[in-house]
Design a protein around this motif. Structure first.
Motif, PDB file in Angstrom:
ATOM      1  N   MET A   1      28.742  35.130  37.705  1.00 23.97           N
ATOM      2  CA  MET A   1      29.633  36.269  37.608  1.00 23.97           C
ATOM      3  C   MET A   1      30.184  36.352  36.187  1.00 23.97           C
ATOM      4  SD  MET A   1      32.742  37.170  40.161  1.00 23.97           S
ATOM      5  CE  MET A   1      32.011  38.219  41.376  1.00 23.97           C
ATOM      6  N   THR A   2      30.359  37.545  35.695  1.00 19.97           N
ATOM      7  CA  THR A   2      30.829  37.741  34.335  1.00 19.97           C
ATOM      8  C   THR A   2      32.348  37.906  34.293  1.00 19.97           C
ATOM      9  OG1 THR A   2      30.519  39.076  32.359  1.00 19.97           O
ATOM     10  CG2 THR A   2      30.422  40.229  34.451  1.00 19.97           C
ATOM     11  N   THR A   3      32.937  37.462  33.216  1.00 20.94           N
ATOM     12  CA  THR A   3      34.388  37.535  33.061  1.00 20.94           C
ATOM     13  C   THR A   3      34.809  38.950  32.700  1.00 20.94           C
ATOM     14  OG1 THR A   3      34.477  35.230  32.357  1.00 20.94           O
ATOM     15  CG2 THR A   3      36.355  36.607  31.793  1.00 20.94           C
ATOM     16  N   ARG A   4      35.850  39.421  33.359  1.00 19.80           N
ATOM     17  CA  ARG A   4      36.418  40.736  33.073  1.00 19.80           C
ATOM     18  C   ARG A   4      37.590  40.547  32.109  1.00 19.80           C
ATOM     19  NH1 ARG A   4      37.442  45.550  37.313  1.00 19.80           N
ATOM     20  NH2 ARG A   4      38.216  47.000  35.772  1.00 19.80           N
ATOM     21  N   HIS A   5      37.581  41.295  31.007  1.00 18.16           N
ATOM     22  CA  HIS A   5      38.607  41.165  29.976  1.00 18.16           C
ATOM     23  C   HIS A   5      39.608  42.315  30.085  1.00 18.16           C
ATOM     24  CE1 HIS A   5      36.385  37.933  28.042  1.00 18.16           C
ATOM     25  NE2 HIS A   5      35.296  38.644  28.296  1.00 18.16           N
ATOM     26  N   HIS A  29      44.399  36.146  41.572  1.00 16.40           N
ATOM     27  CA  HIS A  29      43.607  35.066  42.153  1.00 16.40           C
ATOM     28  C   HIS A  29      42.126  35.170  41.818  1.00 16.40           C
ATOM     29  CE1 HIS A  29      47.181  33.639  43.997  1.00 16.40           C
ATOM     30  NE2 HIS A  29      47.433  34.852  44.466  1.00 16.40           N
ATOM     31  N   ASP A  30      41.801  36.005  40.865  1.00 14.19           N
ATOM     32  CA  ASP A  30      40.426  36.145  40.396  1.00 14.19           C
ATOM     33  C   ASP A  30      40.257  35.231  39.176  1.00 14.19           C
ATOM     34  OD1 ASP A  30      37.929  36.895  39.476  1.00 14.19           O
ATOM     35  OD2 ASP A  30      38.307  39.048  39.691  1.00 14.19           O
ATOM     36  N   LYS A  31      39.440  34.247  39.299  1.00 18.93           N
ATOM     37  CA  LYS A  31      39.250  33.275  38.206  1.00 18.93           C
ATOM     38  C   LYS A  31      38.319  33.801  37.112  1.00 18.93           C
ATOM     39  CE  LYS A  31      41.986  30.590  40.256  1.00 18.93           C
ATOM     40  NZ  LYS A  31      43.373  30.893  40.027  1.00 18.93           N
ATOM     41  N   ASP A  32      37.673  34.949  37.347  1.00 16.78           N
ATOM     42  CA  ASP A  32      36.795  35.537  36.340  1.00 16.78           C
ATOM     43  C   ASP A  32      37.515  36.638  35.564  1.00 16.78           C
ATOM     44  OD1 ASP A  32      34.547  33.943  36.865  1.00 16.78           O
ATOM     45  OD2 ASP A  32      34.082  35.160  38.625  1.00 16.78           O
ATOM     46  N   ILE A  33      38.787  36.401  35.269  1.00 17.90           N
ATOM     47  CA  ILE A  33      39.619  37.355  34.536  1.00 17.90           C
ATOM     48  C   ILE A  33      40.138  36.679  33.276  1.00 17.90           C
ATOM     49  CG2 ILE A  33      41.840  38.586  34.585  1.00 17.90           C
ATOM     50  CD1 ILE A  33      39.809  39.986  36.284  1.00 17.90           C
ATOM     51  N   GLY A  86      52.766  33.998  38.168  1.00 19.20           N
ATOM     52  CA  GLY A  86      52.180  34.937  39.118  1.00 19.20           C
ATOM     53  C   GLY A  86      50.845  34.496  39.685  1.00 19.20           C
ATOM     54  N   GLY A  87      50.290  33.390  39.184  1.00 17.80           N
ATOM     55  CA  GLY A  87      49.058  32.875  39.764  1.00 17.80           C
ATOM     56  C   GLY A  87      47.893  32.681  38.813  1.00 17.80           C
ATOM     57  N   PHE A  88      48.056  33.054  37.546  1.00 20.04           N
ATOM     58  CA  PHE A  88      46.968  32.862  36.575  1.00 20.04           C
ATOM     59  C   PHE A  88      47.016  31.462  35.988  1.00 20.04           C
ATOM     60  CE2 PHE A  88      47.528  37.473  36.524  1.00 20.04           C
ATOM     61  CZ  PHE A  88      46.216  37.902  36.634  1.00 20.04           C
ATOM     62  N   LEU A  89      45.882  31.004  35.538  1.00 22.26           N
ATOM     63  CA  LEU A  89      45.826  29.766  34.768  1.00 22.26           C
ATOM     64  C   LEU A  89      46.226  30.092  33.331  1.00 22.26           C
ATOM     65  CD1 LEU A  89      42.380  28.399  36.002  1.00 22.26           C
ATOM     66  CD2 LEU A  89      44.667  27.682  36.762  1.00 22.26           C
ATOM     67  N   SER A  90      46.881  29.170  32.682  1.00 21.26           N
ATOM     68  CA  SER A  90      47.287  29.372  31.294  1.00 21.26           C
ATOM     69  C   SER A  90      46.080  29.658  30.404  1.00 21.26           C
ATOM     70  CB  SER A  90      48.047  28.154  30.786  1.00 21.26           C
ATOM     71  OG  SER A  90      48.480  28.352  29.466  1.00 21.26           O
TER      72      SER A  90
END
Length: 155
Positions: A1-5, A29-33, A86-90
């Protein structure tokens, strides 16, 4: 899966929290962001004082402006912390704090094209007076990127 910027421009208004909330609600909660917070500022000029009292006074005012810019950069860090809470990784969040090159809208459009962002999430300044005299930044950005990327303008 490709990362969305995703690009989230900030002008440090109360509406900026809406942009952050939107990003958290829709992408947390989307890790590809990958999220980039963005602010552009007018650079403070450097002046030569040379024992001139007027220039020394001006230098003091410019020092205040430099400190103000430092506070703005710290506010971008706080926005990053809100996204992490809010749930993102740093590691998913970056920020760009850079001097103004053209105008705000043009700088945003250029950045989106250069860095190949997929989405822009921004707010609209509710001032009717400003829109009377000039087109809003959000309108210029959405018109400039029409069809190229998703642009969400929050009210």
């Amino acid at each position: 899966m490709t990362t969305r910027h995703i690009l989230v421009p900030s002008n440090f208004m109360s509406n900026d929290d809406k942009s952050l909330e939107f990003v958290v609600q829709n992408y947390a909660h989307d890790k590809d962001i990958s999220i980039t917070l963005f602010h552009t500022y007018t650079p403070v000029p450097k002046i030569e004082v040379r024992n001139n009292p007027v220039m020394e006074k001006m230098s003091g005012n410019l020092s205040y402006l430099r400190q103000f810019q430092k506070v703005r950069e710290e506010e971008l860090q706080k926005a990053k912390e809100k996204l992490v809470k809010g749930g993102f990784l740093s590691s998913q969040i970056n920020y760009i704090f850079t001097p103004l090159k053209n105008d705000i809208a043009t700088d945003i459009i250029s950045l989106v094209r250069e860095k190949k962002f997929d989405t822009v999430v921004m707010n609209r300044n509710p001032s009717k007076i400003a829109k009377f005299f000039t087109r809003s930044v959000s309108k210029k950005v959405s018109d400039g990127l029409k069809g190229a990327v998703d642009v969400y303008v929050l009210i």
